[in-house]
Motif scaffolding. Structure first.
Motif, PDB file in Angstrom:
ATOM      1  N   TYR A  55       0.833  -1.202   0.000  1.00 39.26           N
ATOM      2  CA  TYR A  55       0.000   0.000   0.000  1.00 39.26           C
ATOM      3  C   TYR A  55       0.868   1.252   0.000  1.00 39.26           C
ATOM      4  O   TYR A  55       2.032   1.232   0.390  1.00 39.26           O
ATOM      5  CB  TYR A  55      -0.894   0.016   1.237  1.00 39.26           C
ATOM      6  CG  TYR A  55      -2.132  -0.830   1.121  1.00 39.26           C
ATOM      7  CD1 TYR A  55      -3.341  -0.270   0.738  1.00 39.26           C
ATOM      8  CD2 TYR A  55      -2.097  -2.196   1.388  1.00 39.26           C
ATOM      9  CE1 TYR A  55      -4.491  -1.040   0.621  1.00 39.26           C
ATOM     10  CE2 TYR A  55      -3.222  -2.976   1.279  1.00 39.26           C
ATOM     11  CZ  TYR A  55      -4.430  -2.392   0.890  1.00 39.26           C
ATOM     12  OH  TYR A  55      -5.561  -3.161   0.770  1.00 39.26           O
ATOM     13  N   ALA A  59      -0.900   0.022   5.676  1.00 41.31           N
ATOM     14  CA  ALA A  59      -1.912  -0.892   5.154  1.00 41.31           C
ATOM     15  C   ALA A  59      -3.085  -1.012   6.134  1.00 41.31           C
ATOM     16  O   ALA A  59      -2.869  -1.259   7.324  1.00 41.31           O
ATOM     17  CB  ALA A  59      -1.292  -2.270   4.912  1.00 41.31           C
ATOM     18  N   PHE A 117      -3.001   0.497  -3.738  1.00 36.54           N
ATOM     19  CA  PHE A 117      -2.160  -0.676  -3.468  1.00 36.54           C
ATOM     20  C   PHE A 117      -1.656  -1.283  -4.765  1.00 36.54           C
ATOM     21  O   PHE A 117      -2.130  -0.968  -5.858  1.00 36.54           O
ATOM     22  CB  PHE A 117      -2.943  -1.719  -2.665  1.00 36.54           C
ATOM     23  CG  PHE A 117      -4.099  -2.326  -3.409  1.00 36.54           C
ATOM     24  CD1 PHE A 117      -3.924  -3.431  -4.235  1.00 36.54           C
ATOM     25  CD2 PHE A 117      -5.373  -1.771  -3.300  1.00 36.54           C
ATOM     26  CE1 PHE A 117      -4.985  -3.986  -4.931  1.00 36.54           C
ATOM     27  CE2 PHE A 117      -6.446  -2.316  -3.993  1.00 36.54           C
ATOM     28  CZ  PHE A 117      -6.255  -3.418  -4.795  1.00 36.54           C
TER      29      PHE A 117
END
Length: 323
Positions: A55, A59, A117
């Motif tokens: 990400y 995350a 992501f």
């Protein structure tokens, strides 16, 4: 460089029974863990799928867990951070029916709305392939130990060979017990680490045995314990320096190498400690337990030397035309 200055032998073998008892307790405990709790097999051996996602920023791991619950493909999946808080790994035990699904695309659809992501890796291993890898891994360990037994038997003597192999079994058993105790995921990297432990421990044991064999001809005492004490004392600085150098390198990998090699470096750390210990306190005392006779060994060496001298004398006479 010497850490220990040799003045007189350290009476290590006088404490060998205590160390041997501690080792046996550790081995038995490791085997109990292996057969009761069992290994935490990774995707390589159990079969399944690994999806690695990175990400931009931290995350949202809870959102990811909620998102994948809606998919049957990711049923029973685990989600964990992977080395840093901006990267996660999704692991799922995949059945053969699910292998036809593009899990990478499925993951992208499910994770839409959780942030920016990138799916960096998708690894898939079928259950049948996993079983084959596991069986071949066990076979590799068994063949390695068998090869070591043959090699040491030729280089030294059968008692040395059995002692070295028993020390190797001791090292690998405790290393595997540590894997179960700390729930380390067992995969191909761990198998490579176990084979590395075999090589490292054998090398250390061979050096100690080589010095003991040398001591059998130089040490005046006919007691094997005295020969071992003096021989091990002479090689103690070398063993300690080598082990510490290797230990600090592997410790650096463990602390700074990241999640990918965490299990590999952990296994090596345990193996280096146990392998160094076993070369002195397991392999050497086993020679005494198996009734190795110093006087008989020296007598055989003297007879061998006499035969070689007679052969040399006969050859010299032949070359001179006397025979």
């Amino acid at each position: 460089m010497e850490l220990f200055r040799y003045k007189k032998p350290i009476p290590l073998m006088s404490k060998s029974k205590i160390f041997f008892a501690i080792s046996m307790v550790a081995v038995v405990a490791s085997l109990l863990l292996i057969f009761t709790k069992g290994f935490n097999y990774g995707i390589d051996f159990a079969g399944g799928t690994v999806v690695q996602v990175k990400y931009e920023g931290k995350a949202p791991i809870e959102k990811v867990r909620e998102a994948i619950k809606t998919s049957k493909v990711f049923e029973g999946a685990s989600v964990n951070f992977f080395g840093s808080d901006d990267e996660i790994v999704i692991k799922v035990r995949t059945s053969s029916k699910k292998l036809g699904t593009d899990i990478g695309d499925e993951a992208r659809k499910l994770l839409e709305g959780t942030g920016k992501f990138e799916v960096r890796r998708v690894d898939m291993v079928g259950p049948k392939v996993g079983n084959e890898l596991r069986e071949k891994g066990i076979m590799a360990l068994v063949l390695a130990i068998a090869g070591i037994l043959i090699y040491v038997s030729f280089r030294f003597e059968w008692r040395f060979a059995i002692a070295s192999v028993m020390a190797l079994v001791h090292d690998v058993s405790i290393a595997m017990g540590a894997l179960v105790l700390f729930n380390v995921e067992v995969n191909l990297d761990i198998l490579a680490a176990l084979l590395t432990i075999l090589g490292y421990s054998l090398n250390d044991t061979i050096i100690v045995f080589d010095r003991i064999r040398e001591g059998l001809t130089t040490v005046k005492s006919s007691k094997l314990a005295d020969v071992i004490d003096e021989s091990v004392t002479r090689t103690l600085s070398r063993t300690t320096l080598t082990s510490l150098t290797t230990f600090f390198v592997v410790l650096t990998l463990f602390l700074m190498g990241g999640e990918i090699i965490h299990g590999f470096s952990f296994t090596l750390l345990v193996g280096i400690i146990v392998g160094t210990y076993s070369s002195i306190f397991i392999a050497s005392p086993l020679l005494m337990m198996m009734g190795f006779d110093v006087e008989n060994y020296r007598k055989k060496l003297a007879e061998k030397k006499k035969r070689e001298q007679e052969k040399e004398k006969m050859r010299a006479m032949y070359e001179q035309g006397v025979v």
